[in-house]
Design an enzyme around this catalytic site. Sequence first.
Site, PDB file in Angstrom:
ATOM      1  N   THR A  32       0.826  -1.018   0.129  1.00  0.00           N
ATOM      2  CA  THR A  32      -0.088   0.129   0.012  1.00  0.00           C
ATOM      3  C   THR A  32       0.909   1.342  -0.086  1.00  0.00           C
ATOM      4  O   THR A  32       0.371   2.131  -0.511  1.00  0.00           O
ATOM      5  CB  THR A  32      -1.095  -0.117   0.997  1.00  0.00           C
ATOM      6  N   TYR A  45      -8.332   0.553  -3.591  1.00  0.00           N
ATOM      7  CA  TYR A  45      -6.998   1.114  -4.285  1.00  0.00           C
ATOM      8  C   TYR A  45      -6.311  -0.057  -4.747  1.00  0.00           C
ATOM      9  O   TYR A  45      -6.456  -1.223  -4.525  1.00  0.00           O
ATOM     10  CB  TYR A  45      -6.057   1.887  -3.184  1.00  0.00           C
ATOM     11  N   SER A  78       1.375  -7.272  -0.850  1.00  0.00           N
ATOM     12  CA  SER A  78       2.075  -8.475  -0.048  1.00  0.00           C
ATOM     13  C   SER A  78       1.146  -9.784  -0.012  1.00  0.00           C
ATOM     14  O   SER A  78       1.683 -10.709   0.732  1.00  0.00           O
ATOM     15  CB  SER A  78       2.641  -7.805   1.210  1.00  0.00           C
ATOM     16  N   THR A 111       1.622  -4.378   4.428  1.00  0.00           N
ATOM     17  CA  THR A 111       1.529  -4.819   5.907  1.00  0.00           C
ATOM     18  C   THR A 111       0.756  -6.288   5.837  1.00  0.00           C
ATOM     19  O   THR A 111       1.040  -6.672   6.958  1.00  0.00           O
ATOM     20  CB  THR A 111       0.539  -3.747   6.523  1.00  0.00           C
ATOM     21  N   ASP A 112       0.375  -6.772   4.848  1.00  0.00           N
ATOM     22  CA  ASP A 112      -0.345  -8.038   5.214  1.00  0.00           C
ATOM     23  C   ASP A 112       0.549  -9.219   5.481  1.00  0.00           C
ATOM     24  O   ASP A 112       0.086  -9.946   6.335  1.00  0.00           O
ATOM     25  CB  ASP A 112      -1.403  -8.519   3.933  1.00  0.00           C
ATOM     26  N   LYS A 184       0.289  -8.064  13.191  1.00  0.00           N
ATOM     27  CA  LYS A 184      -0.769  -7.062  12.610  1.00  0.00           C
ATOM     28  C   LYS A 184      -2.027  -7.342  13.217  1.00  0.00           C
ATOM     29  O   LYS A 184      -2.514  -8.495  13.544  1.00  0.00           O
ATOM     30  CB  LYS A 184      -1.015  -7.299  11.055  1.00  0.00           C
ATOM     31  N   GLU A 305      -1.544 -28.950  28.018  1.00  0.00           N
ATOM     32  CA  GLU A 305      -2.818 -29.887  28.134  1.00  0.00           C
ATOM     33  C   GLU A 305      -2.756 -30.839  27.187  1.00  0.00           C
ATOM     34  O   GLU A 305      -3.445 -31.877  27.203  1.00  0.00           O
ATOM     35  CB  GLU A 305      -3.899 -28.907  27.399  1.00  0.00           C
TER      36      GLU A 305
HETATM   37  N1  ASP Z   1      -2.903  -5.508   0.887  1.00  0.00           N
HETATM   38  C1  ASP Z   1      -1.735  -4.640   1.045  1.00  0.00           C
HETATM   39  C2  ASP Z   1      -0.637  -5.389   1.012  1.00  0.00           C
HETATM   40  O1  ASP Z   1      -0.211  -5.842   1.836  1.00  0.00           O
HETATM   41  C3  ASP Z   1      -2.331  -3.866   2.388  1.00  0.00           C
HETATM   42  C4  ASP Z   1      -0.920  -3.104   2.854  1.00  0.00           C
HETATM   43  O2  ASP Z   1       0.148  -2.792   2.406  1.00  0.00           O
HETATM   44  O3  ASP Z   1      -1.118  -2.333   3.996  1.00  0.00           O
HETATM   45  O4  ASP Z   1       0.412  -4.855   0.157  1.00  0.00           O
END
Ligand code: ASP
Length: 348
Positions: A32, A45, A78, A111-112, A184, A305
């Site tokens: 992103t 986007y 990602s 971020t994914d 995350k 457990e």
């Molecule tokens: N789908 C995006 C990615 O992981 C989301 C992000 O970057 O926040 O590339």
Amino acid sequence: MRSKITILLILVSMGSFAQKKANVVILATGGTIAGAASTGVQSGYTSGQVTIDAMVNAVPDITKLANIKGEQISNVGSQDMSFEIMLKLAKRIAELTQQGGLDGIVITHGTDTMEETAYFLNLVCKTDIPIVLVGSMRPSTAVSADGPLNLYNAVAVAADPNAKKRGVMLVMNDWIHSAQSLTKVSTTAVQTFMSPLNGLIGISNYGTNEFYRFPFNKYGSQSEFSVDNVAKLPRVDIIYADVDLPADLIDASVEKGAKGIVIAGVGNGNMNKAGMEACERAVKKGVVVVRSSRVVTGNVGRNVEVDDDKMGFVASYDHNPQKSRILLSVALLKQRSNADMQKIFYEY
Ligand code: ASP
């Protein structure tokens, strides 16, 4: 007279010290932070649209922090990050660090799956210079885009001598996380990364950094893992446990050739009886079964457990399912006993 010359020399050397900027390479992979939308206020986007040069040019003062060179490794969201790209990144980092003269590396990333790449690099990159992953939750075209300041702070951390020997880090929204501790936690919030068990490595505020701690586990130059001659990693599947887990998913994973299975278990890495029996069958066929948890915080303990000694399982300890998968994939590059595998999950 002599003292005047000495003072002059000191001033000259101070001047050249002040001008000596760190050398930082930015390896761009997409996400992103490189995403674009047609308006500034829409949620839809496309990731990975903007090049690294355009991203750096959007943050003019960034070049005051360091001499920056950008390289495009990939330009994907990602969700499409792969072991192939991760291996390419690790190899490029090895080349760059062996060449010398580099003070830090920044990796722009979605971020994914950032926690997987960060943790993988933390295991396999044998360097003490800072490696900093950075991304954003809003695309570059959004109102209040978070990417430019995140990138600025990431470069400030990569250029900081105090960031050395802290392993792979992630810098977003002022917080510096260790690859080992972060996860995350929000699908959309800007403060999406948390380090719930171990806390932050530090903070970076408009390029001013404060460090609180070093990571607790093994990483970087202390790590025994190497992917120098590795072209492909062994297959490891994650299976999510819930009420009435259909155990044939575990059998199917074994049939498809998985060398390891990570159970995203309930609670303390648990699953129903049918799941346990399928995991026992998998172990008898030589597959390594790691019990992790779908719960966001807390450790999965050995023999709590579940009788891991009797069943031949490994407890993930502080690794969530996605990090367990990374560690197991790398650890499976060598034949290991159950005890050795358990030790690795305690140490890394
Ligand atoms: N789908 C995006 C990615 O992981 C989301 C992000 O970057 O926040 O590339």
